[in-house]
Design an enzyme around this catalytic site. Structure first.
Site, short mmCIF file in Angstrom:
data_model
loop_
_atom_site.label_atom_id
_atom_site.label_comp_id
_atom_site.label_asym_id
_atom_site.label_seq_id
_atom_site.Cartn_x
_atom_site.Cartn_y
_atom_site.Cartn_z
N HIS A 302 -3.59 -13.11 -10.05
CA HIS A 302 -3.97 -11.77 -9.60
C HIS A 302 -5.22 -11.89 -8.73
O HIS A 302 -6.10 -12.69 -9.00
CB HIS A 302 -4.27 -10.86 -10.80
CG HIS A 302 -4.20 -9.41 -10.47
ND1 HIS A 302 -5.23 -8.74 -9.89
CD2 HIS A 302 -3.20 -8.51 -10.62
CE1 HIS A 302 -4.89 -7.47 -9.71
NE2 HIS A 302 -3.67 -7.31 -10.12
N ASP A 359 3.51 -7.82 -14.10
CA ASP A 359 4.94 -8.02 -13.81
C ASP A 359 5.60 -9.06 -14.70
O ASP A 359 6.82 -9.22 -14.66
CB ASP A 359 5.09 -8.44 -12.34
CG ASP A 359 4.69 -7.30 -11.41
OD1 ASP A 359 3.84 -7.52 -10.53
OD2 ASP A 359 5.21 -6.18 -11.60
C1 SDX Z 1 0.77 -6.87 -8.58
O1 SDX Z 1 -3.62 -5.91 -6.50
C2 SDX Z 1 -3.11 -5.36 -7.53
O2 SDX Z 1 -3.78 -4.68 -8.29
C3 SDX Z 1 -1.61 -5.63 -7.71
C4 SDX Z 1 -0.98 -5.10 -9.01
C5 SDX Z 1 -1.01 -3.57 -9.11
O3 SDX Z 1 -0.96 -3.05 -10.25
O4 SDX Z 1 -0.97 -2.93 -7.98
O5 SDX Z 1 -1.67 -5.65 -10.13
C6 SDX Z 1 0.50 -5.50 -9.10
O6 SDX Z 1 1.08 -7.01 -7.42
C7 SDX Z 1 0.58 -8.05 -9.49
C8 SDX Z 1 0.82 -9.41 -8.76
C9 SDX Z 1 2.34 -9.65 -8.71
N1 SDX Z 1 2.61 -10.87 -7.90
C10 SDX Z 1 3.03 -12.02 -8.48
O7 SDX Z 1 3.13 -12.19 -9.70
C11 SDX Z 1 3.37 -13.12 -7.46
C12 SDX Z 1 2.80 -14.45 -7.95
N2 SDX Z 1 1.31 -14.39 -7.81
C13 SDX Z 1 0.73 -14.92 -6.62
O8 SDX Z 1 1.50 -14.89 -5.46
C14 SDX Z 1 -0.76 -14.58 -6.45
O9 SDX Z 1 -1.37 -14.88 -7.64
C15 SDX Z 1 -1.14 -13.18 -6.03
C16 SDX Z 1 -0.43 -12.73 -4.82
C17 SDX Z 1 -0.90 -12.20 -7.14
C18 SDX Z 1 -2.65 -13.19 -5.75
O10 SDX Z 1 -2.83 -13.99 -4.64
P1 SDX Z 1 -4.29 -14.33 -4.09
O11 SDX Z 1 -5.32 -13.49 -4.71
O12 SDX Z 1 -4.21 -14.37 -2.61
O13 SDX Z 1 -4.53 -15.78 -4.67
P2 SDX Z 1 -4.25 -17.09 -3.89
O14 SDX Z 1 -2.88 -17.07 -3.32
O15 SDX Z 1 -5.40 -17.33 -2.97
O16 SDX Z 1 -4.26 -18.14 -5.09
C19 SDX Z 1 -5.45 -18.84 -5.45
C20 SDX Z 1 -4.94 -20.20 -5.91
C21 SDX Z 1 -4.09 -20.91 -4.85
O17 SDX Z 1 -4.20 -22.31 -5.10
P3 SDX Z 1 -5.31 -23.17 -4.25
O18 SDX Z 1 -5.04 -22.88 -2.77
O19 SDX Z 1 -6.67 -22.69 -4.71
O20 SDX Z 1 -5.04 -24.61 -4.62
O21 SDX Z 1 -4.06 -20.03 -7.04
C22 SDX Z 1 -2.74 -20.49 -6.69
C23 SDX Z 1 -2.69 -20.52 -5.18
O22 SDX Z 1 -1.73 -21.49 -4.75
N3 SDX Z 1 -1.81 -19.50 -7.25
C24 SDX Z 1 -0.67 -19.82 -7.85
C25 SDX Z 1 -0.12 -18.60 -8.26
N4 SDX Z 1 -0.94 -17.59 -7.91
C26 SDX Z 1 -1.97 -18.17 -7.26
N5 SDX Z 1 -0.06 -21.00 -8.07
C27 SDX Z 1 1.14 -20.94 -8.74
N6 SDX Z 1 1.74 -19.80 -9.17
C28 SDX Z 1 1.13 -18.61 -8.95
N7 SDX Z 1 1.70 -17.49 -9.36
#
Ligand code: SDX
Length: 425
Positions: A302, A359
């Protein structure tokens, strides 16, 4: 703390500081470009406050979520979704009299115009219900042209809140080739939706209380979440003075993305993929860590929560309770719990503070309720509707409100002379 100092190319600029009611500190850069010629640069807005708001507070480090100051745990425990709608949109919980009047107005406006049913004949049988919901919400503005008039705003908000659940249920009936079930004014919001979803003309249908309670919890937990992608979209579109229906339709489309509200559908598809692969969940945790693999653990991580998403904690508990009450034994729940356990002990997830989000467990409950996977994000949208509306109103009521128009850092070609096509090689 009243101001911050910025040194740029030997010049010093003073930035006012704004402090929120929970102590958040914001550097006010609204005059930065005029003073220094420079802008800030923050792709994805991870460090940028787009507005001040009094609707929802999140503390991502502590896993705190409050609607208008009330902790989500208390609202989830004691509040009906229609009370939470009133709270988010009006700023206070309703009195008995206010609540009765509000519920009656929501009930009275649940029908959609009979002509709107014709749109369903045009959708492909395979149309995703989010495509239907966003287009039908947008088309409401053609049935209520006064949508552009401010004095009709309150009535249009009621219409939208009341009709969205009808459109959603009709899209499900369309997808399974069953006749539409009309709203029943003797039922509550949740009962009415479930009746429109699962009743059939041929036989009586009593909405099971366990389904009504589960839906109420799910909708309360999804009702708002401050400046997430879809809510910021609603504010952006509304800032051009687009009508409420057009603004919310844009929010529905932003929510559809698999990184946002579309994740709940992707979580179930991920769990089903793991199950069909011998429930080898450790293999998928390793894949999620592999930078060369585009696989991500859907429902994990998140932008704001760097601790447990309080909604995920409540939904995990509810999943156990609902499945037990319904007598459903879903192997996907076991896989989800195993995934969570392994991930939360794995350095990759721990270092990045990746926890289950809203989710991760919601889809397990929707499945147990008999709601099809492609309707999960529609359920998220029904829950988030009051939050979107509250933010749209807050933005439109801002006396200093301006159209949202971010800047950019240009990295393209510098000026060059046009070359006619015959001279290009
Ligand atoms: C919702 O914003 C809100 O409030 C949203 C929400 C709401 O109520 O409106 O809470 C609802 O959208 C919840 C999120 C649902 N999405 C998912 O579950 C999809 C999977 N999650 C990711 O795609 C990600 O965690 C996000 C999109 C939720 C957040 O992305 P960010 O903040 O841009 O984080 P990032 O991509 O920069 O990740 C930081 C690190 C990265 O690794 P490094 O580059 O540091 O090595 O964490 C890793 C990412 O690769 N990472 C994950 C991951 N989520 C982040 N690695 C594996 N699996 C994951 N799910």
């Amino acid at each position: 703390m009243s101001s911050a100092k910025l040194n740029l190319d030997g010049s010093e600029y003073e930035l006012p500081v704004t402090v929120g009611s929970e102590g958040e500190v914001g550097l006010d850069i609204s005059r930065l470009r005029k003073q220094s010629g420079a802008i800030t640069f923050d792709p994805g807005y991870g460090n940028t406050g787009s507005c001040s708001s009094s609707i929802t507070f999140i503390d991502g480090e502590k896993g705190i979520l409050r609607y208008r100051g009330y902790p989500i745990e208390q609202l989830a425990e004691s509040c009906r979704f229609t009370e939470v709608i009133y709270l988010l949109v009006n700023g206070e919980l309703p009195t008995q009299a206010q609540y009765q009047e509000f519920r009656e107005s929501l009930t009275r406006h649940s029908l959609i115009h009979e002509d709107m049913k014709k749109f369903f004949e045009g959708y492909a049988i395979t149309a995703h219900p989010m495509a239907i919901l966003s287009s039908m919400v947008s088309v409401l503005s053609s049935y209520y042209p006064e949508a552009r008039d401010e004095e009709a705003r309150e009535l249009n908000i009621i219409r939208l809140l009341a009709k969205a659940k009808t459109i959603a249920a009709f899209s499900y009936k369309k997808s399974i080739g069953q006749p539409f079930i009309y709203p029943n004014n003797s039922l509550s919001y949740c009962e009415n939706f479930l009746n429109m979803m699962f009743a059939v003309p041929a036989e009586p249908f009593d909405v099971p209380q366990v389904l009504t309670d589960a839906l109420n919890l799910l909708l309360v937990l999804h009702a708002d979440h401050e400046q997430n992608c879809s809510t910021s979209t609603v504010r952006m579109v509304g800032s051009s003075q687009a009508n409420i229906f057009a603004s919310i339709s844009a929010g529905i489309n932003a929510l559809w993305g698999p990184l946002h509200g579309g994740a709940n559908q992707k979580v179930i598809e991920m769990l089903q993929r793991i199950r069909s692969d011998g429930s080898n969940y450790k293999k998928y945790v390793d894949m999620a860590k592999d930078k060369d693999d585009e696989f991500r653990l859907m429902g994990f991580g998140h932008r704001v929560y760097k601790n447990f998403d309080p909604r995920a904690r409540l939904l995990k508990k509810s999943a156990d309770e609902v499945l037990e009450k319904l007598g459903v034994d879903d192997p996907l729940l076991e896989i989800a719990k195993n995934l969570e356990e392994v991930a939360l002990e794995d350095g990759y997830f721990v270092e990045r503070k990746l926890y289950p989000n809203v989710d991760f467990y919601s889809g397990i409950i929707y499945r147990a309720m008999g709601i099809p996977t492609n309707m999960f994000t529609v359920m998220f949208a029904l829950g988030r509707l009051p939050g979107w509306i509250a933010h749209w109103m807050e933005m439109r009521n801002d006396p200093h409100g301006r159209i949202h128009r971010p800047r950019q850092i240009y990295t393209g070609q510098t000026e060059r002379k046009f070359v006619p096509i015959e001279d290009r090689d």
